[in-house]
Design a protein around this motif. Structure first.
Motif, PDB file in Angstrom:
ATOM      1  N   VAL A  38      -4.824   4.765   2.658  1.00  0.00           N
ATOM      2  CA  VAL A  38      -5.645   5.199   1.526  1.00  0.00           C
ATOM      3  C   VAL A  38      -6.695   6.194   2.021  1.00  0.00           C
TER       4      VAL A  38
ATOM      5  N   GLY B 171      -0.459   9.871   2.882  1.00  0.00           N
ATOM      6  CA  GLY B 171      -1.056   8.581   3.220  1.00  0.00           C
ATOM      7  C   GLY B 171      -0.035   7.462   3.144  1.00  0.00           C
ATOM      8  N   GLY B 172       0.750   7.443   2.080  1.00  0.00           N
ATOM      9  CA  GLY B 172       1.736   6.392   1.887  1.00  0.00           C
ATOM     10  C   GLY B 172       2.823   6.432   2.946  1.00  0.00           C
TER      11      GLY B 172
ATOM     12  N   LEU C 126      -1.842  11.779  -1.314  1.00  0.00           N
ATOM     13  CA  LEU C 126      -1.434  10.379  -1.505  1.00  0.00           C
ATOM     14  C   LEU C 126      -0.078  10.123  -0.868  1.00  0.00           C
TER      15      LEU C 126
ATOM     16  N   ILE D 142      -6.216   7.210 -10.402  1.00  0.00           N
ATOM     17  CA  ILE D 142      -6.798   7.734  -9.173  1.00  0.00           C
ATOM     18  C   ILE D 142      -7.322   9.146  -9.404  1.00  0.00           C
TER      19      ILE D 142
ATOM     20  N   ALA E 216       1.291   9.093  -5.972  1.00  0.00           N
ATOM     21  CA  ALA E 216       1.389  10.525  -5.678  1.00  0.00           C
ATOM     22  C   ALA E 216       2.182  11.235  -6.763  1.00  0.00           C
TER      23      ALA E 216
ATOM     24  N   LEU F 102       0.830   4.044  -2.891  1.00  0.00           N
ATOM     25  CA  LEU F 102       0.394   5.424  -2.667  1.00  0.00           C
ATOM     26  C   LEU F 102       1.499   6.411  -3.029  1.00  0.00           C
TER      27      LEU F 102
ATOM     28  N   ALA G  44      -5.319   9.606   2.676  1.00  0.00           N
ATOM     29  CA  ALA G  44      -5.150  10.355   1.433  1.00  0.00           C
ATOM     30  C   ALA G  44      -6.491  10.924   0.972  1.00  0.00           C
TER      31      ALA G  44
ATOM     32  N   PHE H 167       0.830  -1.205   0.000  1.00  0.00           N
ATOM     33  CA  PHE H 167       0.000   0.000   0.000  1.00  0.00           C
ATOM     34  C   PHE H 167       0.867   1.259   0.000  1.00  0.00           C
TER      35      PHE H 167
ATOM     36  N   TYR I 163      -1.024   4.692 -12.371  1.00  0.00           N
ATOM     37  CA  TYR I 163      -1.815   4.658 -11.138  1.00  0.00           C
ATOM     38  C   TYR I 163      -2.264   6.057 -10.746  1.00  0.00           C
TER      39      TYR I 163
END
Lengths: 150, 263, 414
Positions: free
Chosen positions: C374, C102-103, C99, C211, C67, C63, C377, C59, C207
Motif C-alpha cells: 500500500v 504495489g499489488g 496501485l 481510493i 488499480a 490493490l 502505491a 492486500f 474500491y
C-alpha cells in the motif's frame, strides 16, 4: 543424424583442449586443480568429459541432464548431479564425506573464485546420502553410478 | 593456489583463461552441439530412455483391505522420500507445524453419513489425466510426464501455490522451511511445492512397484495394486476389470490414475 | 469554463518529506518482512498447506483490483464523454499504475522463490490464467502510461479516445482475469463460478473510486486547491452506485451458492457458523463496507459533509479488505468436499475432519508486507504528483468542462 560431423568436432575439442591446457599450465603454474584429495576423482585421470571441457561446460551438461531427468525420466547417466557429487566429494580424516559446497570444497572453491553462486544445494544433497534408489527398492540400480565411469 | 592470488592477478588470469576457453566454447559448445557431443562421447553407463505414453501408471486401492490404524504405507513413503527427516523449526508451535510440514501420502478414515459404514483409505496425488494443477501453473513447472505421472519441476517452480488452490485432493505440500540432510535420490527444498510422484525414480529404473505398495504387500494387506493401466494384462488392469471402483470427485471428470474400490 | 491548468503538488517541503518519510518507513518494514520471509521460509507466516494464500494475497488482490477501478475515472471522461471527469484523468491513470505496482510487488515478494521471478517471465503456460495475468498486468501498466501521455501531451491528444477505449477494454479484461484466478478453481466450493469475474469488476469500481476520492481530497486539501461541491457530489453518488451494485452481487453470489445442495454447507458456514469469517462477513463486508457508507452517502446532512464522505470512502476500503479476507482466506479454510455423503473421522493431514475448518493465524510480517505494498502505491503517487503535472489547479465547479453528452442527473435537476 550429426554423426558425420563428429570427427570434425572431436578434432576441434582436441584443439581447444590443447589450448586450454597450455593456458592452464601458464596460469596456474603448478597445474593446480580443484579436485580434492580424498575424493574418488583424485584417484582417477578423467572427468566424465575432457577436463577442459568440463571446466567450461559442466553447467550445460548438468542442466541438460536436469531437464532430461525431470521431464523424460532419464536417470543414472554419466552427467547426473548425484554422480558429480559422488565422485568429487572429499572425505574427512574420519571417512565422513564433506559437503561439496562447503568452503574450499570442490564445487564451492572454484565458484567462489569465479564469483558464481548456485542454489542447487538448497535442495540437492551435497554429500552422497542414500543410494539413488532407496534401500527398500534395492539400493543401487542396474546402471550403478559407481560403475558408469569405470 | 589460484584462489589465493591477489585480486588483480585473479581477475586477469580469469579473463585470459576464460578468453581462451571461450574460443573452445565457441567452436564446440553452442548449446545444441554440446548435447550431441555428450551423446557422441564413448558410451559410459546405460543411457536412459525417455519415458513414453505407452504406459500409464496408476494405483488401485481396495479400501476393504485397508486396515484402521495401519500406517505402513505412510511410513514407507516418508522413508523413501526423506519426509521422515523433516524437522520442525525450533520456534514454531507443534500445532502450526502439523499444518505446514509436507505430507505426500496420508490415511483417512471416513464414515458414511447415512449408514455409518467406516472406510479407511490412503490419499495422495491422484495423477489425473487432466490435472487442474498443471492447467493453472503459470510457469509450467507442474506437468504430466508422458507416462501419466504428475510432477513438479522444482527448477522452474516459483512457489506461487496456485496449484495447491486448484488441487481437489489437497495432495500437495509447500515447503515452508529450509531443508537439510535430503536424500541424494530425492532433492527437496524451501519455497517449492511437491507431492506424490509415484516413486518416479523407481519407475525410471524399471522397478515393479512403489514404496507404499511394497510396504502394504509386505505387511500382508495387499490393499494397493500398482501398475500400467494401459497394459490390459497388468495386474492393475485385471483388478480394475474384476471389481468396481471409483475415482474421487469423478464429477470433475479428471480421469484420475488412482482408483478406489469398496468406497 | 476555463482551460484546465495542471500543476505539481507544491506542499511545503517539510510536510512533503514528512509524508515520504512515513511511507518509506512502512515500505522498509514491508521490505524487511519480505526478506525475513524469504530467509526463513513461509513457516513464519500463518499460511500452511491448506490456507496457502493469506494476508499478503488479500492486500495484493485488493490493490490490483483497486488499480483497475482507479483508472475508471479516466474512462468515464474519455469513453463515456463525461467532461466533468476529464481533469481527473491524469490522477486516475497515475493512481492505477501505482496501485498495480504495489499489488504486484506484494504478490511477487510472497512467492516461495522470489529469486526466480525471471523464470516466471521466461516460462509460461498459456493454459494458466495466472500466466495470462502477468501479461495483462504489464500490458495494463504500459497502456495506462500511453494513456497518460495522450492526456498530457498535445501530440497524444488525437489518440486519446482510442487509447482510452483500449485501456477501458483492457481493464475489464484484467479484472475479469483476476476474478477468474478464483472463479476457475473447480475444486473449491466457494470459487468455481464465472460469477466471480463480474463481481470482481464491481468490487474494483467501488474500491478504486473510494481510493481515488481519498487521494484527491487529501492532496487538494493539503494545498488548499478547491474541489467543487458539484463534482464531489457526483463522485460520491457514483461511489454509492458501485457500492450498492456490489451489495447486490454479494446477494446473488450467496443465493447461487445457497441454491446448489453441495454448497449449502458453505453458505451456512460463511454466514453463520464461520466464527471470525462470519463476523468479518457481516461486520466488515456488509456493514462497514456497504451499508454504513451507503447510509452516509444518501444521508441528507452527512452526505453533504466532506468529512463524512471521507469516512465513507475509508469504510469502503476497510470493508473491501474484509471482503477479500473472507473471499480469499475463508474460502480456503472451508474444507474441500472430497467425499460427498461421508464424514471424515480421522486423517493424517487436514481433510476437514468432522467438518472442522482449517486454521489460519496471520502473523505480523504478513500484514507488514501487505501494508508495504500500500505504501509503495502511495509513494509512487506522492512522488508522481509532486514532480509532474498530474493535479489540476482547481476543481471548482465553475472550472469544469461540460459533459460531452449531456445526461441530466438527479442533482442537476435539484
Amino acid at each position: 543424424m550429426v554423426s558425420g560431423l563428429i570427427p570434425t568436432r572431436a578434432g576441434l575439442i582436441l584443439l581447444g583442449l590443447c589450448c586450454a591446457l597450455v593456458a592452464q599450465c601458464v596460469l596456474a603454474g603448478d597445474g593446480q586443480c580443484y579436485v580434492r584429495p580424498g575424493s574418488r576423482a583424485a584417484a582417477l585421470d578423467d572427468c566424465v568429459a575432457p577436463t577442459a571441457f568440463m571446466r567450461r561446460n559442466h553447467m550445460e551438461l548438468i542442466k541438460h541432464q536436469r531437464d532430461a531427468t525431470v521431464h523424460q525420466g532419464i536417470r543414472g547417466t554419466r552427467d547426473s548431479l548425484a554422480g558429480c557429487i559422488d565422485c568429487h566429494v572429499s572425505r574427512a580424516a574420519d571417512g565422513q564425506p564433506v559437503a561439496v559446497n562447503e568452503k574450499h570444497q570442490f564445487c564451492s572453491a572454484c565458484h567462489a573464485f569465479a564469483a558464481v553462486k548456485v542454489d542447487c544445494f538448497d535442495c540437492h544433497a551435497a554429500v552422497p546420502r542414500g543410494a539413488p534408489l532407496s534401500e527398500a527398492a534395492g539400493g543401487m540400480p542396474e546402471n550403478d553410478l559407481r560403475r558408469t565411469n569405470q | 593456489m589460484k584462489q589465493q592470488h591477489p585480486e588483480e592477478t585473479i581477475d586477469q588470469g580469469r579473463r585470459a583463461w576464460f578468453g581462451l576457453a571461450a574460443g573452445v566454447t565457441a567452436a564446440v559448445a553452442a548449446p545444441g552441439v554440446v548435447l550431441h557431443l555428450a551423446d557422441a562421447a564413448p558410451a559410459v553407463g546405460t543411457e536412459g530412455v525417455p519415458v513414453t505414453a505407452a504406459a500409464r501408471w496408476g494405483l488401485l486401492i481396495d479400501t476393504n483391505k485397508c486396515l484402521e490404524g495401519c500406517r505402513d504405507c505412510v511410513d514407507a513413503c516418508a522413508r523413501e522420500n526423506g519426509l521422515d527427516r523433516q524437522t520442525k523449526p525450533a520456534a514454531q508451535s507443534s500445532a502450526a507445524w502439523a499444518d505446514q510440514r509436507a505430507v505426500w501420502l496420508r490415511k483417512a478414515k471416513l464414515a458414511d453419513n447415512l449408514t455409518g459404514r467406516v472406510t479407511n483409505l490412503p490419499l495422495m496425488c491422484q495423477h489425473c489425466e487432466h490435472p487442474p494443477c498443471v492447467d493453472v501453473c503459470p510457469t509450467g513447472a507442474s506437468f504430466k510426464r508422458a507416462d501419466g505421472i504428475v510432477v513438479v519441476d522444482r527448477h522452474v517452480c516459483i512457489g506461487c501455490r496456485y496449484c495447491m488452490m486448484a488441487c481437489p485432493y489437497q495432495a500437495r505440500s509447500f515447503i515452508h522451511e529450509a531443508v537439510h540432510d535430503q536424500l541424494t535420490g530425492v532433492p527437496r527444498g524451501k519455497g517449492c511445492v511437491e507431492s506424490c510422484n509415484l516413486c518416479v525414480s523407481r519407475r525410471d529404473h524399471g522397478l515393479a512397484s512403489t514404496a507404499c505398495v511394497d510396504a502394504c504387500t509386505a505387511a500382508g494387506h495387499g490393499a494397493i495394486v500398482f501398475g500400467d493401466m494401459k497394459d490390459p494384462a497388468s495386474p492393475i488392469s485385471l483388478a480394475l476389470k474384476a471389481m468396481s471402483s471409483r475415482q474421487l470427485r469423478e464429477d470433475l471428470a479428471l480421469n484420475t490414475g488412482v482408483r478406489y474400490a469398496g468406497l | 469554463m476555463k482551460r484546465i491548468v495542471y500543476r505539481e503538488w507544491r506542499i511545503p517541503p517539510g510536510r512533503y518529506w514528512g509524508i515520504l518519510g512515513i511511507l518509506a518507513v512502512v515500505i522498509g518494514l514491508g521490505g524487511l518482512s519480505a526478506l525475513y520471509l524469504e530467509h526463513q521460509g513461509h513457516w513464519v507466516t500463518g499460511m500452511n498447506n491448506f490456507v496457502v494464500w493469506g494476508v499478503p494475497h488479500v492486500f495484493a488482490v485488493f490493490l490490483i483490483i483497486a488499480a483497475s477501478g482507479a483508472v475508471n475515472v479516466a474512462s468515464i471522461a474519455t469513453v463515456f464523454g463525461k467532461g466533468a471527469y476529464q481533469p481527473l484523468g491524469r490522477l486516475s491513470g497515475l493512481l492505477a499504475v501505482a496501485l498495480l505496482i504495489g499489488g504486484l510487488l506484494v504478490l511477487v515478494l510472497d512467492l516461495g522463490r522470489p529469486d526466480r521471478l525471471l523464470v516466471a517471465l521466461t516460462h509460461y503456460n498459456l493454459r494458466s490464467i495466472f500466466a495470462w495475468n502477468i501479461y495483462l498486468y504489464t500490458g495494463f501498466i504500459a497502456l495506462v502510461i500511453a494513456y497518460l501521455w495522450s492526456m498530457a501531451d498535445r501530440m497524444g491528444a488525437p489518440f486519446k479516445k482510442l487509447i482510452g477505449l483500449f485501456a477501458f477494454g483492457w481493464r475489464i479484461a484484467l479484472t475479469t482475469a483476476t476474478g477468474s484466478i478464483f472463479g476457475f478453481l473447480v475444486a473449491r466450493q466457494a470459487f468455481d463460478t464465472a460469477f466471480l469475474a463480474p463481481m470482481f469488476i464491481i468490487m474494483s469500481l467501488a474500491y478504486g473510486l473510494a481510493i481515488f476520492v481519498l487521494v484527491l481530497l487529501f492532496s487538494f486539501h493539503e494545498e488548499c486547491r478547491p474541489v467543487g461541491d458539484k463534482l464531489l457530489m457526483r463522485l460520491k453518488r457514483l461511489l454509492g452506485l458501485f457500492v450498492a451494485a456490489m451489495l447486490y452481487f454479494t446477494l446473488v453470489y450467496f443465493l447461487t451458492k445457497a441454491y446448489g445442495a453441495k454448497t449449502h454447507g458453505l453458505v451456512d458456514w460463511v454466514l453463520f457458523d464461520g466464527g471470525r469469517y462470519s463476523a468479518l462477513f457481516w461486520i466488515g463486508w456488509v456493514l462497514i463496507g456497504a451499508l454504513v457508507p451507503l447510509g452516509i452517502i444518501h444521508h441528507p446532512v452527512l452526505g453533504q459533509d466532506r468529512n463524512w464522505i471521507v469516512a465513507a470512502c475509508i469504510l469502503v476500503v476497510l470493508g473491501g479488505l474484509a471482503t477479500l479476507y473472507v473471499l480469499v482466506i475463508g474460502s480456503q479454510a472451508y474444507p474441500l468436499q472430497m467425499f460427498p455423503g461421508h464424514i471424515i473421522l480421522e486423517s493424517g493431514f487436514f481433510d476437514g475432519v468432522k467438518s472442522e475448518t482449517a486454521t489460519y493465524r496471520p502473523t505480523i510480517p504478513e500484514f507488514l508486507l501487505g501494508l508495504g505494498g500500500v505504501a509503495v502505491a502511495l509513494i509512487i503517487t506522492a512522488v508522481g504528483v509532486r514532480v509532474l503535472q498530474f493535479l489540476p489547479e482547481s476543481l471548482a465547479d465553475a472550472a469544469l468542462p461540460a459533459d460531452a453528452v449531456y445526461l441530466p442527473t438527479a442533482s442537476d435537476r435539484e
